[in-house]
Design a protein around this motif. Sequence first.
Motif, mmCIF file in Angstrom:
data_model
loop_
_atom_site.group_PDB
_atom_site.id
_atom_site.type_symbol
_atom_site.label_atom_id
_atom_site.label_comp_id
_atom_site.label_asym_id
_atom_site.label_seq_id
_atom_site.Cartn_x
_atom_site.Cartn_y
_atom_site.Cartn_z
ATOM 1 N N ARG A 100 0.750 -1.190 -0.092
ATOM 2 C CA ARG A 100 0.008 -0.076 0.130
ATOM 3 C C ARG A 100 0.920 1.127 -0.020
ATOM 4 N NH1 ARG A 100 -4.247 -0.686 4.839
ATOM 5 N NH2 ARG A 100 -1.970 -0.699 6.022
ATOM 6 N N VAL A 101 0.512 2.341 -0.397
ATOM 7 C CA VAL A 101 1.207 3.401 -1.074
ATOM 8 C C VAL A 101 0.388 4.904 -0.511
ATOM 9 C CG1 VAL A 101 2.583 4.942 -2.282
ATOM 10 C CG2 VAL A 101 2.385 2.288 -2.849
ATOM 11 N N GLY A 102 0.982 5.719 0.317
ATOM 12 C CA GLY A 102 0.317 6.833 0.443
ATOM 13 C C GLY A 102 1.159 8.015 0.316
ATOM 14 N N PHE A 103 0.605 9.123 0.104
ATOM 15 C CA PHE A 103 1.285 10.336 -0.108
ATOM 16 C C PHE A 103 1.209 11.600 0.765
ATOM 17 C CE2 PHE A 103 0.460 7.958 -4.003
ATOM 18 C CZ PHE A 103 1.889 7.861 -4.567
ATOM 19 N N VAL A 104 2.201 12.269 1.225
ATOM 20 C CA VAL A 104 2.029 13.392 1.860
ATOM 21 C C VAL A 104 2.699 14.615 1.117
ATOM 22 C CG1 VAL A 104 2.657 14.614 4.014
ATOM 23 C CG2 VAL A 104 2.105 12.119 3.879
ATOM 24 N N VAL A 105 1.742 15.856 0.730
ATOM 25 C CA VAL A 105 2.185 16.755 0.139
ATOM 26 C C VAL A 105 1.713 17.891 0.665
ATOM 27 C CG1 VAL A 105 2.152 18.065 -2.240
ATOM 28 C CG2 VAL A 105 2.022 15.642 -2.078
ATOM 29 N N SER A 106 2.597 18.717 1.573
ATOM 30 C CA SER A 106 2.084 19.794 2.419
ATOM 31 C C SER A 106 1.942 21.126 1.706
ATOM 32 C CB SER A 106 3.227 19.885 3.699
ATOM 33 O OG SER A 106 4.367 20.624 2.986
ATOM 34 N N LYS A 107 1.739 22.059 2.309
ATOM 35 C CA LYS A 107 1.470 23.471 1.761
ATOM 36 C C LYS A 107 2.660 24.185 1.394
ATOM 37 C CE LYS A 107 -3.175 24.722 3.675
ATOM 38 N NZ LYS A 107 -3.807 25.701 4.632
ATOM 39 N N ALA A 108 3.922 23.358 1.995
ATOM 40 C CA ALA A 108 5.038 24.268 1.662
ATOM 41 C C ALA A 108 5.592 23.911 0.262
ATOM 42 C CB ALA A 108 6.322 23.380 2.555
ATOM 43 N N VAL A 109 4.923 22.908 -0.420
ATOM 44 C CA VAL A 109 5.084 22.566 -1.876
ATOM 45 C C VAL A 109 4.307 23.527 -2.793
ATOM 46 C CG1 VAL A 109 4.594 20.880 -3.655
ATOM 47 C CG2 VAL A 109 5.120 20.232 -1.560
ATOM 48 N N GLY A 110 3.155 24.100 -2.315
ATOM 49 C CA GLY A 110 2.489 25.128 -3.073
ATOM 50 C C GLY A 110 1.118 25.195 -2.670
ATOM 51 N N ALA B 80 -3.111 24.535 -3.688
ATOM 52 C CA ALA B 80 -3.819 23.383 -4.039
ATOM 53 C C ALA B 80 -3.772 22.921 -5.194
ATOM 54 C CB ALA B 80 -5.326 23.645 -3.798
ATOM 55 N N VAL B 81 -3.658 23.601 -6.306
ATOM 56 C CA VAL B 81 -3.503 23.049 -7.570
ATOM 57 C C VAL B 81 -2.094 22.488 -7.844
ATOM 58 C CG1 VAL B 81 -3.110 23.802 -10.130
ATOM 59 C CG2 VAL B 81 -5.001 25.001 -8.582
ATOM 60 N N VAL B 82 -0.976 23.110 -7.271
ATOM 61 C CA VAL B 82 0.326 22.490 -7.290
ATOM 62 C C VAL B 82 0.521 21.392 -6.536
ATOM 63 C CG1 VAL B 82 2.739 22.892 -6.906
ATOM 64 C CG2 VAL B 82 1.346 24.767 -7.694
ATOM 65 N N ARG B 83 -0.146 21.355 -5.235
ATOM 66 C CA ARG B 83 -0.334 20.190 -4.394
ATOM 67 C C ARG B 83 -0.867 18.911 -5.424
ATOM 68 N NH1 ARG B 83 -1.765 23.679 -0.287
ATOM 69 N NH2 ARG B 83 -3.689 22.662 -0.321
ATOM 70 N N ASN B 84 -2.010 19.145 -5.727
ATOM 71 C CA ASN B 84 -2.790 18.052 -6.115
ATOM 72 C C ASN B 84 -2.157 17.516 -7.708
ATOM 73 O OD1 ASN B 84 -4.984 17.541 -4.632
ATOM 74 N ND2 ASN B 84 -6.103 19.456 -5.428
ATOM 75 N N ARG B 85 -1.595 18.436 -8.269
ATOM 76 C CA ARG B 85 -0.718 18.193 -9.691
ATOM 77 C C ARG B 85 0.296 17.190 -9.099
ATOM 78 N NH1 ARG B 85 0.381 22.721 -12.795
ATOM 79 N NH2 ARG B 85 1.588 23.108 -10.944
ATOM 80 N N THR B 86 0.984 17.563 -7.916
ATOM 81 C CA THR B 86 2.253 16.961 -7.486
ATOM 82 C C THR B 86 1.689 15.447 -7.090
ATOM 83 O OG1 THR B 86 3.365 18.720 -6.739
ATOM 84 C CG2 THR B 86 4.051 16.885 -5.652
ATOM 85 N N LYS B 87 0.675 15.199 -6.514
ATOM 86 C CA LYS B 87 0.087 14.086 -6.012
ATOM 87 C C LYS B 87 0.027 13.078 -7.247
ATOM 88 C CE LYS B 87 -2.751 15.857 -2.816
ATOM 89 N NZ LYS B 87 -3.480 15.776 -1.842
ATOM 90 N N ARG B 88 -0.717 13.692 -8.227
ATOM 91 C CA ARG B 88 -1.117 12.897 -9.342
ATOM 92 C C ARG B 88 0.028 12.488 -9.951
ATOM 93 N NH1 ARG B 88 -4.640 17.109 -10.344
ATOM 94 N NH2 ARG B 88 -3.402 18.159 -11.936
ATOM 95 N N ARG B 89 1.301 13.240 -10.151
ATOM 96 C CA ARG B 89 2.423 12.965 -10.831
ATOM 97 C C ARG B 89 3.013 11.845 -10.055
ATOM 98 N NH1 ARG B 89 5.976 18.009 -11.192
ATOM 99 N NH2 ARG B 89 7.272 16.699 -12.427
ATOM 100 N N LEU B 90 2.998 12.070 -8.551
ATOM 101 C CA LEU B 90 3.941 10.962 -7.776
ATOM 102 C C LEU B 90 2.942 9.614 -7.959
ATOM 103 C CD1 LEU B 90 4.874 13.114 -4.729
ATOM 104 C CD2 LEU B 90 6.403 11.936 -6.364
ATOM 105 N N ARG B 91 1.635 9.649 -8.049
ATOM 106 C CA ARG B 91 0.899 8.463 -7.931
ATOM 107 C C ARG B 91 1.065 7.733 -9.214
ATOM 108 N NH1 ARG B 91 -3.727 11.022 -5.704
ATOM 109 N NH2 ARG B 91 -4.249 11.685 -7.598
ATOM 110 N N HIS B 92 1.163 8.395 -10.261
ATOM 111 C CA HIS B 92 1.592 7.699 -11.615
ATOM 112 C C HIS B 92 3.005 7.110 -11.365
ATOM 113 C CE1 HIS B 92 1.800 7.373 -15.869
ATOM 114 N NE2 HIS B 92 2.750 7.741 -16.070
ATOM 115 N N LEU B 93 3.968 7.792 -11.395
ATOM 116 C CA LEU B 93 5.166 7.375 -10.992
ATOM 117 C C LEU B 93 5.382 6.063 -10.226
ATOM 118 C CD1 LEU B 93 7.054 10.579 -11.042
ATOM 119 C CD2 LEU B 93 7.198 8.861 -12.919
ATOM 120 N N VAL B 94 4.743 6.206 -8.880
ATOM 121 C CA VAL B 94 4.787 4.984 -7.966
ATOM 122 C C VAL B 94 3.967 3.814 -8.511
ATOM 123 C CG1 VAL B 94 4.263 4.066 -5.689
ATOM 124 C CG2 VAL B 94 5.263 6.539 -5.978
ATOM 125 N N ALA B 95 2.985 3.851 -9.315
ATOM 126 C CA ALA B 95 2.209 3.027 -9.974
ATOM 127 C C ALA B 95 2.981 2.161 -10.885
ATOM 128 C CB ALA B 95 0.844 3.604 -10.587
#
Length: 122
Positions: free
Chosen positions: A46-56, A58-73
């Motif tokens: 199982r995999v989970g992702f943590v992307v804090s507000k320091a990343v950017g 809401a749009v940047v955080r969600n884009r970052t999560k999507r990119r990481l999800r794709h790469l980890v999958a």
Amino acid sequence: MLPARHRLRASADFASAVRGPGGRCGGPLVVVHATRADSREQQPARVGFVVSKAVGGAVVRNRTKRRLRHLVADRLTLVPDGTDLVVRALPATAAATGAELGAELDRLLPVAVRRAAARSRA
């Protein structure tokens, strides 16, 4: 997209993966926390992702999560069954390319998984 059976959802699962006796490996873009439980050995990783507000924002955080999800999958076959992973994005992740993130994950995932396996046997 990660299948539902491969997602970490409960906050207790995130906490045990991050704070529990497992492996952690970090780089300039992400930190990977891994833990193995013998009781979960027959269950999928199982995999989970943590992307804090320091990343950017809401749009940047969600884009970052999507990119990481794709790469980890794409790299889920590197993670043995019964392993919980938490991928924590650092602020530099927002500006990184997909190739840079992929290379970072290729480098960090095996190390974190190996450390988690060593600590679960000890």
